[in-house]
Design an enzyme around this catalytic site. Structure first.
Site, mmCIF file in Angstrom:
data_model
loop_
_atom_site.group_PDB
_atom_site.id
_atom_site.type_symbol
_atom_site.label_atom_id
_atom_site.label_comp_id
_atom_site.label_asym_id
_atom_site.label_seq_id
_atom_site.Cartn_x
_atom_site.Cartn_y
_atom_site.Cartn_z
ATOM 1 N N ASP A 77 108.409 39.074 -46.908
ATOM 2 C CA ASP A 77 109.336 37.938 -46.340
ATOM 3 C C ASP A 77 108.263 37.391 -45.267
ATOM 4 O OD1 ASP A 77 110.421 35.773 -44.746
ATOM 5 O OD2 ASP A 77 112.095 36.864 -45.869
ATOM 6 N N ALA A 86 111.067 30.111 -50.243
ATOM 7 C CA ALA A 86 111.346 29.006 -50.155
ATOM 8 C C ALA A 86 111.143 28.881 -48.686
ATOM 9 C CB ALA A 86 111.506 28.839 -51.132
ATOM 10 N N ASP A 122 120.597 23.229 -58.610
ATOM 11 C CA ASP A 122 121.037 22.818 -59.356
ATOM 12 C C ASP A 122 120.234 21.630 -59.135
ATOM 13 O OD1 ASP A 122 121.865 21.738 -56.383
ATOM 14 O OD2 ASP A 122 124.460 21.804 -57.599
ATOM 15 N N TYR A 149 111.994 18.152 -51.443
ATOM 16 C CA TYR A 149 112.102 19.882 -52.150
ATOM 17 C C TYR A 149 112.678 20.135 -53.525
ATOM 18 C CZ TYR A 149 116.044 23.009 -52.492
ATOM 19 O OH TYR A 149 116.114 24.904 -52.380
ATOM 20 N N ALA A 179 111.619 18.825 -55.812
ATOM 21 C CA ALA A 179 110.333 18.286 -56.958
ATOM 22 C C ALA A 179 109.972 19.308 -56.522
ATOM 23 C CB ALA A 179 109.689 17.358 -56.238
ATOM 24 N N LEU A 182 124.363 21.921 -43.963
ATOM 25 C CA LEU A 182 125.835 21.393 -42.902
ATOM 26 C C LEU A 182 126.887 22.186 -42.641
ATOM 27 C CD1 LEU A 182 127.255 18.653 -43.274
ATOM 28 C CD2 LEU A 182 128.640 19.458 -45.045
ATOM 29 N N TYR A 190 126.557 12.567 -42.662
ATOM 30 C CA TYR A 190 125.574 11.488 -43.151
ATOM 31 C C TYR A 190 125.807 10.083 -43.687
ATOM 32 C CZ TYR A 190 121.853 15.084 -42.041
ATOM 33 O OH TYR A 190 120.952 15.803 -41.741
ATOM 34 N N PRO A 233 117.451 9.259 -46.769
ATOM 35 C CA PRO A 233 116.606 8.652 -47.212
ATOM 36 C C PRO A 233 116.544 9.191 -48.911
ATOM 37 C CG PRO A 233 114.916 9.201 -45.255
ATOM 38 C CD PRO A 233 116.598 10.292 -45.768
ATOM 39 N N GLY A 234 116.588 8.863 -49.667
ATOM 40 C CA GLY A 234 116.383 8.947 -51.090
ATOM 41 C C GLY A 234 118.297 10.337 -51.846
ATOM 42 N N TYR A 267 119.148 14.319 -34.734
ATOM 43 C CA TYR A 267 120.090 13.570 -34.787
ATOM 44 C C TYR A 267 119.259 12.705 -33.644
ATOM 45 C CZ TYR A 267 124.851 12.183 -32.944
ATOM 46 O OH TYR A 267 125.992 12.433 -32.366
HETATM 47 P P1 NAD Z 1 116.235 30.261 -46.722
HETATM 48 O O1 NAD Z 1 115.234 29.137 -46.168
HETATM 49 O O2 NAD Z 1 117.555 31.054 -45.755
HETATM 50 O O3 NAD Z 1 115.082 31.601 -46.632
HETATM 51 C C1 NAD Z 1 114.208 31.728 -46.797
HETATM 52 C C2 NAD Z 1 113.059 32.898 -47.004
HETATM 53 O O4 NAD Z 1 112.491 32.676 -47.795
HETATM 54 C C3 NAD Z 1 112.961 32.973 -45.498
HETATM 55 O O5 NAD Z 1 113.377 34.136 -45.120
HETATM 56 C C4 NAD Z 1 111.759 32.479 -45.186
HETATM 57 O O6 NAD Z 1 111.434 33.382 -44.186
HETATM 58 C C5 NAD Z 1 110.902 33.021 -46.657
HETATM 59 N N1 NAD Z 1 109.999 32.014 -46.625
HETATM 60 C C6 NAD Z 1 109.829 31.107 -46.475
HETATM 61 N N2 NAD Z 1 108.485 30.571 -47.365
HETATM 62 C C7 NAD Z 1 107.883 32.454 -47.290
HETATM 63 C C8 NAD Z 1 106.881 32.158 -47.815
HETATM 64 N N3 NAD Z 1 105.452 31.283 -47.723
HETATM 65 N N4 NAD Z 1 106.538 33.603 -47.943
HETATM 66 C C9 NAD Z 1 107.399 34.382 -47.857
HETATM 67 N N5 NAD Z 1 108.669 33.966 -47.686
HETATM 68 C C10 NAD Z 1 108.541 32.207 -47.457
HETATM 69 O O7 NAD Z 1 116.986 29.688 -47.965
HETATM 70 P P2 NAD Z 1 118.083 30.219 -48.806
HETATM 71 O O8 NAD Z 1 119.199 29.553 -48.525
HETATM 72 O O9 NAD Z 1 118.224 31.541 -48.989
HETATM 73 O O10 NAD Z 1 117.447 30.464 -50.324
HETATM 74 C C11 NAD Z 1 117.065 31.098 -51.067
HETATM 75 C C12 NAD Z 1 116.427 31.248 -52.783
HETATM 76 O O11 NAD Z 1 117.969 30.224 -53.037
HETATM 77 C C13 NAD Z 1 115.927 29.819 -52.561
HETATM 78 O O12 NAD Z 1 114.169 29.305 -53.943
HETATM 79 C C14 NAD Z 1 116.065 28.034 -52.990
HETATM 80 O O13 NAD Z 1 115.461 27.267 -53.594
HETATM 81 C C15 NAD Z 1 117.260 28.363 -53.713
HETATM 82 N N6 NAD Z 1 119.223 27.654 -53.406
HETATM 83 C C16 NAD Z 1 119.766 27.722 -51.927
HETATM 84 C C17 NAD Z 1 120.686 27.562 -52.604
HETATM 85 C C18 NAD Z 1 121.320 26.944 -51.284
HETATM 86 O O14 NAD Z 1 122.914 26.772 -50.701
HETATM 87 N N7 NAD Z 1 121.259 27.901 -49.893
HETATM 88 C C19 NAD Z 1 121.178 27.101 -53.185
HETATM 89 C C20 NAD Z 1 120.772 27.269 -54.842
HETATM 90 C C21 NAD Z 1 119.258 28.035 -54.999
HETATM 91 O O1 DAU Z 2 122.328 22.051 -54.429
HETATM 92 C C1 DAU Z 2 121.674 23.301 -53.668
HETATM 93 C C2 DAU Z 2 120.555 22.920 -52.536
HETATM 94 O O2 DAU Z 2 121.982 22.885 -51.514
HETATM 95 C C3 DAU Z 2 119.988 24.512 -52.429
HETATM 96 O O3 DAU Z 2 118.804 24.559 -53.102
HETATM 97 C C4 DAU Z 2 119.469 23.678 -51.185
HETATM 98 O O4 DAU Z 2 118.406 24.656 -50.984
HETATM 99 C C5 DAU Z 2 120.257 23.706 -49.443
HETATM 100 O O5 DAU Z 2 119.556 23.420 -48.692
HETATM 101 C C6 DAU Z 2 121.370 22.703 -50.285
HETATM 102 O O6 DAU Z 2 120.880 21.761 -49.987
HETATM 103 P P1 DAU Z 2 121.956 19.694 -49.522
HETATM 104 O O7 DAU Z 2 120.826 19.219 -49.291
HETATM 105 O O8 DAU Z 2 123.063 19.743 -50.738
HETATM 106 O O9 DAU Z 2 122.649 21.555 -48.630
HETATM 107 P P2 DAU Z 2 122.634 20.320 -46.796
HETATM 108 O O10 DAU Z 2 123.261 21.109 -46.252
HETATM 109 O O11 DAU Z 2 121.338 20.347 -45.950
HETATM 110 O O12 DAU Z 2 123.701 19.199 -47.075
HETATM 111 C C7 DAU Z 2 124.892 19.173 -47.876
HETATM 112 C C8 DAU Z 2 125.945 17.783 -47.780
HETATM 113 O O13 DAU Z 2 125.705 17.270 -46.141
HETATM 114 C C9 DAU Z 2 124.356 16.951 -48.704
HETATM 115 O O14 DAU Z 2 124.777 15.569 -48.456
HETATM 116 C C10 DAU Z 2 124.279 16.150 -46.916
HETATM 117 C C11 DAU Z 2 124.925 16.476 -45.594
HETATM 118 N N1 DAU Z 2 124.758 16.448 -44.619
HETATM 119 C C12 DAU Z 2 123.395 17.497 -44.043
HETATM 120 C C13 DAU Z 2 123.853 17.849 -42.931
HETATM 121 C C14 DAU Z 2 122.483 18.786 -42.636
HETATM 122 C C15 DAU Z 2 125.587 15.562 -43.302
HETATM 123 O O15 DAU Z 2 126.663 15.138 -43.809
HETATM 124 N N2 DAU Z 2 125.516 16.185 -41.691
HETATM 125 C C16 DAU Z 2 124.235 17.212 -41.604
HETATM 126 O O16 DAU Z 2 124.268 17.139 -40.460
#
Ligand code: NAD
Ligand code: DAU
Length: 351
Positions: A33, A83, A130, A154, A156, A194, A211, A286-287, A345
């Protein structure tokens, strides 16, 4: 088995290590990490002293460092979590996403190709999202056969990583599996996302930013259920295959925010209306993808995976965890976090 876990100090990676490292003392888990803003070694305090844990600080976008770690630890399995993971940050600054999610994944694959060749018993597992499938309208589900149509920098960058993984399987015969999961929630999630953001802001009496109109829909899965699905795929999944993982648990954002306020009210014996009054509609992302929803029949039918938590049990556990772990919350609310949250914010309020 020697298991290289990338991004093991982040949200899902640390839950994965906490779930499986203590139960499998015969396996060595190496956590690679870079310790970005999203990482927290405190997440691993329950496992860090165990003899089957190793930590290597390193950036996966640095090829020589990745190679050095492979030479030192000779892993049999790579579970690739590392990531840049936050969509809003990818909109403000996409470069880190390209570097980590594309170049970093490429470096890992290159080193695996060089060191593993076609050796038996190796596996590269790509943890993906997803979001690579883009956005759904009001109906329909993402299947493993859905075309990729990512919308944010992200998604992409994650899609590009997935394509590279498949190309290495197809061209070089690298043994791989891929999982594409919906939105996770649970302990140790960095409060830019969120659910933890709403919990923490509500407790501090800060605005709860929603949002747009809050009508976007996400499918939510408790993080340990995601980890169990990954464990099932790496042990029983067919090499070369992709598995979708979801919670069959779709919520509009505004409804989730209300639900959090209700549960928080019960857990803190506070009138939930006090929290709900903090809800503030702000400028949309956006988007912004309208809706994600997963068809997870394949993993259920072929590997027998089922989530353990319902949303009611998982959300309550999560809220309890944030209430009971104030010192963890304080540890992440440092420099970059406050700066990012306030800037994000303010910009959304003013447009
Ligand atoms: P996170 O942002 O909480 O953690 C990411 C970790 O990767 C951190 O510990 C960070 O230090 C490490 N990292 C980042 N850049 C790095 C680099 N260049 N080299 C080495 N380490 C690095 O992410 P998460 O929410 O735990 O997501 C983990 C994986 O699951 C990601 O690949 C994400 O795309 C995928 N994913 C997340 C969700 C979600 O809802 N959080 C859902 C589906 C898939
Ligand atoms: O679907 C899987 C993905 O889910 C993962 O691949 C991503 O790593 C993870 O961050 C998450 O993406 P989202 O963009 O869906 O999650 P987020 O928690 O940022 O936002 C969830 C929803 O809530 C989204 O529609 C945007 C909205 N939102 C988010 C924040 C941070 C708000 O309305 N207010 C907020 O302050």
């Amino acid at each position: 088995m020697r298991i290289l876990v990338t991004g093991g100090a982040g949200f899902i990676g640390s839950n994965f290590l906490n779930c499986y490292l203590p139960s499998y003392p015969e396996h060595t888990f190496i956590n690679l990490d870079a310790l970005t803003y999203a990482a927290n070694l405190i997440n691993l305090k329950g496992v860090a002293a165990r003899p089957n844990y190793r930590f290597e600080r390193g950036d996966i976008s640095d090829y020589s460092r990745v190679r050095e770690i492979f030479e030192q630890h000779d892993p049999d399995l790579v579970v690739h979590f590392a990531a840049e993971s936050h969509v809003d940050r990818s909109i403000v600054g996409p470069a880190d996403f390209v570097r980590t999610n594309i170049t970093g994944t490429f470096n890992l694959l290159e080193v695996c190709r060089g060191m593993w060749g076609r050796k038996e018993g190796k596996l590269f597992h790509q943890v993906s999202t997803d979001e690579v499938y883009g956005s759904l309208g009001p109906s329909g589900l993402f299947a493993e056969t859905s075309p990729y149509a990512p919308s944010s920098p992200y998604s992409a960058s994650k899609a590009a990583g997935d394509h590279l993984v498949r190309a290495y399987a197809h061209t070089y015969g690298l043994p791989v599996t891929i999982t594409n999961c919906s939105n996770n929630y649970g302990p140790f999630q960095f409060p830019e996302k969120l659910i933890p953001l709403i919990i923490i802001n509500a407790l501090e009496g800060r605005p709860l930013p929603v949002y747009g109109l809050g009508e976007n829909v996400r499918d939510w899965l408790f993080v340990e259920d995601h980890c169990a699905a990954i464990w099932a795929v790496i042990h029983r999944g067919k090499r070369g295959e992709t598995y979708n993982i979801g919670g069959a648990n779709e919520w509009r954002n505004i409804d989730i925010v209300h639900r959090i306020c209700d549960v928080l009210g019960e857990e803190t014996q506070t009138n939930p209306d006090i929290y709900k009054k903090l809800i503030t509609f702000v400028q949309d992302r956006p988007g912004h993808d309208l809706r994600y929803a997963i068809d997870d029949l394949k993993i259920k039918r072929e590997l027998g995976w089922q989530p353990n938590e319902t949303f009611a049990t998982g959300l309550r556990k999560t809220i309890r965890w944030y209430l009971d772990n104030q010192s963890w919350v304080e540890s992440v609310k440092t420099g970059d976090y406050r700066k990012w949250m306030e800037q994000n914010y303010r910009e959304r309020l003013t447009g």
